[in-house]
Design an enzyme around this catalytic site. Sequence first.
Site, PDB file in Angstrom:
ATOM      1  N   GLU A 351       3.766  -0.742  -0.733  1.00  0.00           N
ATOM      2  CA  GLU A 351       5.129  -0.996  -1.187  1.00  0.00           C
ATOM      3  C   GLU A 351       5.911   0.312  -1.275  1.00  0.00           C
ATOM      4  O   GLU A 351       7.135   0.322  -1.130  1.00  0.00           O
ATOM      5  CB  GLU A 351       5.128  -1.716  -2.536  1.00  0.00           C
ATOM      6  CG  GLU A 351       6.475  -2.345  -2.881  1.00  0.00           C
ATOM      7  CD  GLU A 351       6.412  -3.247  -4.099  1.00  0.00           C
ATOM      8  OE1 GLU A 351       6.486  -4.479  -3.922  1.00  0.00           O
ATOM      9  OE2 GLU A 351       6.289  -2.722  -5.223  1.00  0.00           O
ATOM     10  N   HIS A 382     -22.084  -6.084   3.392  1.00  0.00           N
ATOM     11  CA  HIS A 382     -22.645  -7.318   3.948  1.00  0.00           C
ATOM     12  C   HIS A 382     -21.557  -8.239   4.483  1.00  0.00           C
ATOM     13  O   HIS A 382     -21.814  -9.422   4.736  1.00  0.00           O
ATOM     14  CB  HIS A 382     -23.470  -8.036   2.880  1.00  0.00           C
ATOM     15  CG  HIS A 382     -24.653  -7.241   2.413  1.00  0.00           C
ATOM     16  ND1 HIS A 382     -25.887  -7.313   3.021  1.00  0.00           N
ATOM     17  CD2 HIS A 382     -24.777  -6.320   1.421  1.00  0.00           C
ATOM     18  CE1 HIS A 382     -26.731  -6.488   2.418  1.00  0.00           C
ATOM     19  NE2 HIS A 382     -26.077  -5.876   1.438  1.00  0.00           N
ATOM     20  N   LYS A 510      12.953 -13.416  -0.540  1.00  0.00           N
ATOM     21  CA  LYS A 510      13.435 -14.047  -1.776  1.00  0.00           C
ATOM     22  C   LYS A 510      14.814 -14.664  -1.566  1.00  0.00           C
ATOM     23  O   LYS A 510      15.103 -15.753  -2.066  1.00  0.00           O
ATOM     24  CB  LYS A 510      13.469 -13.030  -2.918  1.00  0.00           C
ATOM     25  CG  LYS A 510      12.104 -12.553  -3.379  1.00  0.00           C
ATOM     26  CD  LYS A 510      12.150 -11.890  -4.742  1.00  0.00           C
ATOM     27  CE  LYS A 510      12.890 -10.598  -4.741  1.00  0.00           C
ATOM     28  NZ  LYS A 510      12.792  -9.879  -6.038  1.00  0.00           N
TER      29      LYS A 510
END
Length: 545
Positions: A351, A382, A510
Amino acid sequence: MLTQLKTYPKLLKHYEEIKEVHMRDWFSKDKERASRYFLQFESLSLDYSKNRLNDTTLKLLFELANDCSLKEKIEAMFKGEKINTTEKRAVLHTALRSLNDTEILLDNMEVLKSIRSVLKRMRAFSDSVRSGKRLGYTNQVITDIVNIGIGGSDLGALMVCTALKRYAHPRLKMHFVSNVDGTQILDVLEKLNPASTLFIVASKTFSTQETLTNALTARKWFVERSGDEKHIAKHFVAVSTNKEAVQQFGIDEHNMFEFWDFVGGRYSLWSAIGLSIMIYLGKKNFNALLKGAYLMDEHFRNAPFESNLPVLMGLIGVWYINFFQSKSHLIAPYDQYLRHFPKFIQQLDMESNGKRISKKGEIIPYDTCPVVWGDMGINAQHAFFQLLHQGTHLIPIDFIASLDKKPNAKGHHEILFSNVLAQAQAFMKGKSYEEALGELLFKGLDKDEAKDLAHHRVFFGNRPSNILLLEKISPSNIGALVALYEHKVFVQGVIWDINSFDQWGVELGKELAVPILQELEGHKSNAYFDSSTKRLIELYKNYNQ
């Protein structure tokens, strides 16, 4: 811009000279490499010897930093100059943990005085909850704390509370809610007793859609069970600057803790956003967290670049991103308490520096922030370490581990720590075809079969990594670790000539969500939707008729 700096062509030439050199050769020729490329600060140490660099690389990188006037820009941040140019704001998260007495004046505001006033209120409130003096509406003590926020109002506090769980008050349980899908808040609420639960609603504007939606759901749940809205005052507090909206929600203004525009969300865990941390861990441990960060601030501000951890880590990152063309960076903590650290660093790094426009408004012709990701190291071995060892991508790694053994778990930490060292060695050293073939023949495989299989067991190595070691997972060490990464991000932003302290990239989605939400709720919107979006809106509406 980076490509216009006088040291840039020197680094390009140097890269061409060493790009094929294998770290194995550097280690074999230089017996002091490990000790020379090692830094210690307080209880934190950095082994950067397993990087594709030599003394010339470092000399040129430090010259690059000087080309950018890095020292002067560090000072500008600490002094409160408005280095967040697009929002015309100072950047003073460092002031939140400052132990200095020299006041910082910002637009006629005494910054340290304001910060310490809020900290004093936070300590008093925290003490009242922890001591049992602050009671719920049925006179029960508080047992559960729910932090409702998102992004910087969630990730930092979640990471710290998880990392320092061993220091928590034994009576208190912490819960974090950020996702607006409804599942998270409902799952948390069903475990709780409203009479002993404290909600912290963390939103600077008190209008963040996700946070307010979750807060209203919590409020409705609480009022239905407590039977009276007046009880909200005892069970809800706010971290915000919007006094009017907080009061409309039903929260007493005396239970509102403020912070300021000079604190960005991803840098805010040191502020009132850290109220949940202080309640959970206590003021003594919160103070230690602040002090650890402050000591790293002073190190960053004063240490020569050659022995400056954030500067060194930032420059090494630039070396890989802009010369080796690395697109990704892995954070691999080898400690269960640090399991949320990669997610926190993702926001902090991406960000801040996930940008392509320079401070002058020009498109940048080079890469900036890599994709930052990670997981618990022992689990990652793994899962995706296969790609790191034998894949086609060059992905630098930060290994993070502690030296301190966990009590009542004999033998566990030795296994864990041996894997940290083994993985870092394997990434550096690799395994040649001849070595793989010899191992297979020694095991008794047929010669022709061994020749074929050996190709698949080659590890090219030369994969770079840092090893960051903390003596123990403690408040002061976590404070120092977070501040280290904050300043590393700052260094890279300076080199790339970008503003690390705005985040316009979160706004467009947004904005577009507003008319889409209107459509989903059955209201007509005048907005234009592309054919794909329009079709998906109709699909949703038809399903939910």
